[in-house]
Design a protein around this motif. Structure first.
Motif, PDB file in Angstrom:
ATOM      1  N   THR A 174      -9.679  22.908  27.864  1.00 54.20           N
ATOM      2  CA  THR A 174      -9.990  24.335  27.874  1.00 54.20           C
ATOM      3  C   THR A 174     -10.389  24.785  26.480  1.00 54.20           C
ATOM      4  O   THR A 174     -10.077  24.123  25.489  1.00 54.20           O
ATOM      5  CB  THR A 174      -8.777  25.161  28.386  1.00 54.20           C
ATOM      6  OG1 THR A 174      -9.120  26.545  28.388  1.00 54.20           O
ATOM      7  CG2 THR A 174      -7.551  24.947  27.521  1.00 54.20           C
ATOM      8  N   TYR A 230      -4.554  25.938  36.901  1.00 53.80           N
ATOM      9  CA  TYR A 230      -5.120  24.830  37.666  1.00 53.80           C
ATOM     10  C   TYR A 230      -4.495  24.768  39.059  1.00 53.80           C
ATOM     11  O   TYR A 230      -5.196  24.600  40.048  1.00 53.80           O
ATOM     12  CB  TYR A 230      -4.911  23.489  36.954  1.00 53.80           C
ATOM     13  CG  TYR A 230      -5.268  22.344  37.856  1.00 53.80           C
ATOM     14  CD1 TYR A 230      -6.593  21.994  38.060  1.00 53.80           C
ATOM     15  CD2 TYR A 230      -4.291  21.655  38.551  1.00 53.80           C
ATOM     16  CE1 TYR A 230      -6.933  20.976  38.926  1.00 53.80           C
ATOM     17  CE2 TYR A 230      -4.623  20.640  39.418  1.00 53.80           C
ATOM     18  CZ  TYR A 230      -5.941  20.295  39.611  1.00 53.80           C
ATOM     19  OH  TYR A 230      -6.274  19.300  40.486  1.00 53.80           O
ATOM     20  N   ASN A 265      -9.428  27.862  25.692  1.00 57.23           N
ATOM     21  CA  ASN A 265      -8.437  28.915  25.480  1.00 57.23           C
ATOM     22  C   ASN A 265      -7.283  28.352  24.649  1.00 57.23           C
ATOM     23  O   ASN A 265      -6.470  27.583  25.124  1.00 57.23           O
ATOM     24  CB  ASN A 265      -7.928  29.431  26.825  1.00 57.23           C
ATOM     25  CG  ASN A 265      -7.079  30.664  26.663  1.00 57.23           C
ATOM     26  OD1 ASN A 265      -6.272  30.759  25.744  1.00 57.23           O
ATOM     27  ND2 ASN A 265      -7.268  31.622  27.546  1.00 57.23           N
ATOM     28  N   SER A 311       0.705  27.981  31.276  1.00 62.13           N
ATOM     29  CA  SER A 311      -0.239  28.882  31.937  1.00 62.13           C
ATOM     30  C   SER A 311      -1.527  28.151  32.308  1.00 62.13           C
ATOM     31  O   SER A 311      -2.110  28.392  33.361  1.00 62.13           O
ATOM     32  CB  SER A 311      -0.572  30.081  31.044  1.00 62.13           C
ATOM     33  OG  SER A 311       0.574  30.864  30.850  1.00 62.13           O
ATOM     34  N   VAL A 312      -1.970  27.255  31.435  1.00 64.97           N
ATOM     35  CA  VAL A 312      -3.171  26.457  31.726  1.00 64.97           C
ATOM     36  C   VAL A 312      -2.914  25.602  32.962  1.00 64.97           C
ATOM     37  O   VAL A 312      -3.735  25.548  33.886  1.00 64.97           O
ATOM     38  CB  VAL A 312      -3.567  25.582  30.516  1.00 64.97           C
ATOM     39  CG1 VAL A 312      -4.682  24.621  30.872  1.00 64.97           C
ATOM     40  CG2 VAL A 312      -3.957  26.454  29.331  1.00 64.97           C
ATOM     41  N   VAL A 367      -4.533  19.855  27.457  1.00 65.44           N
ATOM     42  CA  VAL A 367      -3.167  20.005  27.941  1.00 65.44           C
ATOM     43  C   VAL A 367      -2.950  18.943  29.012  1.00 65.44           C
ATOM     44  O   VAL A 367      -3.690  18.882  29.989  1.00 65.44           O
ATOM     45  CB  VAL A 367      -2.916  21.411  28.532  1.00 65.44           C
ATOM     46  CG1 VAL A 367      -1.526  21.511  29.146  1.00 65.44           C
ATOM     47  CG2 VAL A 367      -3.124  22.482  27.473  1.00 65.44           C
ATOM     48  N   ASP A 372       0.075  18.817  24.317  1.00 61.17           N
ATOM     49  CA  ASP A 372      -0.714  20.023  24.065  1.00 61.17           C
ATOM     50  C   ASP A 372      -1.380  19.796  22.712  1.00 61.17           C
ATOM     51  O   ASP A 372      -0.716  19.835  21.677  1.00 61.17           O
ATOM     52  CB  ASP A 372       0.189  21.260  24.042  1.00 61.17           C
ATOM     53  CG  ASP A 372      -0.591  22.558  23.932  1.00 61.17           C
ATOM     54  OD1 ASP A 372      -1.843  22.516  23.937  1.00 61.17           O
ATOM     55  OD2 ASP A 372       0.057  23.625  23.829  1.00 61.17           O
ATOM     56  N   ARG A 374      -8.986  22.485  23.509  1.00 64.88           N
ATOM     57  CA  ARG A 374      -7.574  22.208  23.727  1.00 64.88           C
ATOM     58  C   ARG A 374      -7.424  21.273  24.922  1.00 64.88           C
ATOM     59  O   ARG A 374      -8.071  21.473  25.945  1.00 64.88           O
ATOM     60  CB  ARG A 374      -6.864  23.522  24.013  1.00 64.88           C
ATOM     61  CG  ARG A 374      -5.377  23.391  24.201  1.00 64.88           C
ATOM     62  CD  ARG A 374      -4.825  24.770  24.402  1.00 64.88           C
ATOM     63  NE  ARG A 374      -3.393  24.789  24.499  1.00 64.88           N
ATOM     64  CZ  ARG A 374      -2.722  25.861  24.860  1.00 64.88           C
ATOM     65  NH1 ARG A 374      -3.356  26.970  25.150  1.00 64.88           N
ATOM     66  NH2 ARG A 374      -1.419  25.817  24.927  1.00 64.88           N
ATOM     67  N   PHE A 421      -6.054  18.592  31.332  1.00 61.23           N
ATOM     68  CA  PHE A 421      -6.970  19.728  31.433  1.00 61.23           C
ATOM     69  C   PHE A 421      -7.573  19.997  30.074  1.00 61.23           C
ATOM     70  O   PHE A 421      -6.886  19.920  29.056  1.00 61.23           O
ATOM     71  CB  PHE A 421      -6.231  20.985  31.921  1.00 61.23           C
ATOM     72  CG  PHE A 421      -5.359  20.732  33.107  1.00 61.23           C
ATOM     73  CD1 PHE A 421      -5.914  20.555  34.362  1.00 61.23           C
ATOM     74  CD2 PHE A 421      -3.985  20.645  32.975  1.00 61.23           C
ATOM     75  CE1 PHE A 421      -5.112  20.306  35.464  1.00 61.23           C
ATOM     76  CE2 PHE A 421      -3.175  20.399  34.064  1.00 61.23           C
ATOM     77  CZ  PHE A 421      -3.744  20.230  35.312  1.00 61.23           C
ATOM     78  N   ALA A 435       0.687  26.488  27.276  1.00 58.92           N
ATOM     79  CA  ALA A 435       0.245  25.286  27.983  1.00 58.92           C
ATOM     80  C   ALA A 435       0.626  25.351  29.464  1.00 58.92           C
ATOM     81  O   ALA A 435      -0.132  24.923  30.332  1.00 58.92           O
ATOM     82  CB  ALA A 435       0.842  24.046  27.331  1.00 58.92           C
ATOM     83  N   TRP A 473      -3.367  30.864  25.294  1.00 60.46           N
ATOM     84  CA  TRP A 473      -2.432  30.801  26.417  1.00 60.46           C
ATOM     85  C   TRP A 473      -1.378  29.730  26.203  1.00 60.46           C
ATOM     86  O   TRP A 473      -1.620  28.732  25.533  1.00 60.46           O
ATOM     87  CB  TRP A 473      -3.169  30.473  27.704  1.00 60.46           C
ATOM     88  CG  TRP A 473      -3.931  31.615  28.303  1.00 60.46           C
ATOM     89  CD1 TRP A 473      -4.121  32.851  27.776  1.00 60.46           C
ATOM     90  CD2 TRP A 473      -4.625  31.586  29.538  1.00 60.46           C
ATOM     91  NE1 TRP A 473      -4.889  33.604  28.605  1.00 60.46           N
ATOM     92  CE2 TRP A 473      -5.213  32.852  29.705  1.00 60.46           C
ATOM     93  CE3 TRP A 473      -4.811  30.637  30.513  1.00 60.46           C
ATOM     94  CZ2 TRP A 473      -5.970  33.175  30.820  1.00 60.46           C
ATOM     95  CZ3 TRP A 473      -5.565  30.959  31.622  1.00 60.46           C
ATOM     96  CH2 TRP A 473      -6.130  32.220  31.768  1.00 60.46           C
TER      97      TRP A 473
END
Length: 177
Positions: free
Chosen positions: A58, A72, A60, A67-68, A41, A20, A39, A56, A65, A63
């Motif tokens: 993002t 997905y 954001n 949740s990311v 992740v 992260d 970010r 990933f 990690a 949130w």
């Protein structure tokens, strides 16, 4: 992608998170297009029953990690559903090309898919789902009595009277209304 890691955040390996990181883009063109930190992740996620490592990106930062990665997973499920819908109902060529015409055809396809799933569930495996889909796909854009059509082709009880193979779109003897 050329970037610099500016912060390494703590990860929860139990939730499948590998990395992260907060990054900034390096190239002048990238920094001009997106000057804010991003970010990355990296997580282990399940795809088609196999655990794979995916990364990933993002914007954001707030949130968790996990949740990311979960987002997905949910998005992937939606993509798979629409792929199945397009393949099952042959939803690739459209009758009209206006926004309304396409929306109407997609909603009709969703309704046919839902009705076919219900019919497959209600028949409790007495008829194959692919046979029912072939039947509904053939008449999807025709006006007909669904119960009469299913009875004629043996998918609503009684002996099967289907005169064609499931992959064919010709059903002799049945006239749509």
């Amino acid at each position: 992608m050329s970037c610099t890691v500016i912060e390494e955040r703590p990860v929860d390996a139990a939730q499948g998170i590998v990395h992260d990181q907060i990054i900034v883009l390096n190239t002048e063109q990238s920094q001009k297009a997106y000057p804010q930190p991003l970010r990355i992740v990296t997580a282990r996620v399940e795809i088609n029953g196999k655990e794979v490592e995916m990364t990933f990106i993002t914007n954001n930062i707030k949130w968790a990690a996990s949740s990311v990665a979960d987002l997905y997973q949910s998005r992937w499920g939606i993509e798979v559903f629409f792929k199945q819908l397009k393949q099952t109902l042959k939803l690739s060529g459209f009758i009209g090309y206006s926004k309304k015409a396409i929306q109407w055809q997609v909603w009709a396809a969703l309704l046919v898919w839902l009705l076919s799933r219900y019919a497959a569930f209600a028949s409790a495996g007495t008829h194959s789902f692919s046979r029912l889909m072939a039947l509904l796909r053939s008449y999807a854009w025709e006006r007909f009595d669904l119960k009469e059509l299913l009875q004629f082709h043996g998918t609503a009880g009684g002996l099967p009277r289907m005169a064609a193979l499931p992959g064919q779109a010709c059903f002799p003897g049945f006239e749509p209304k």
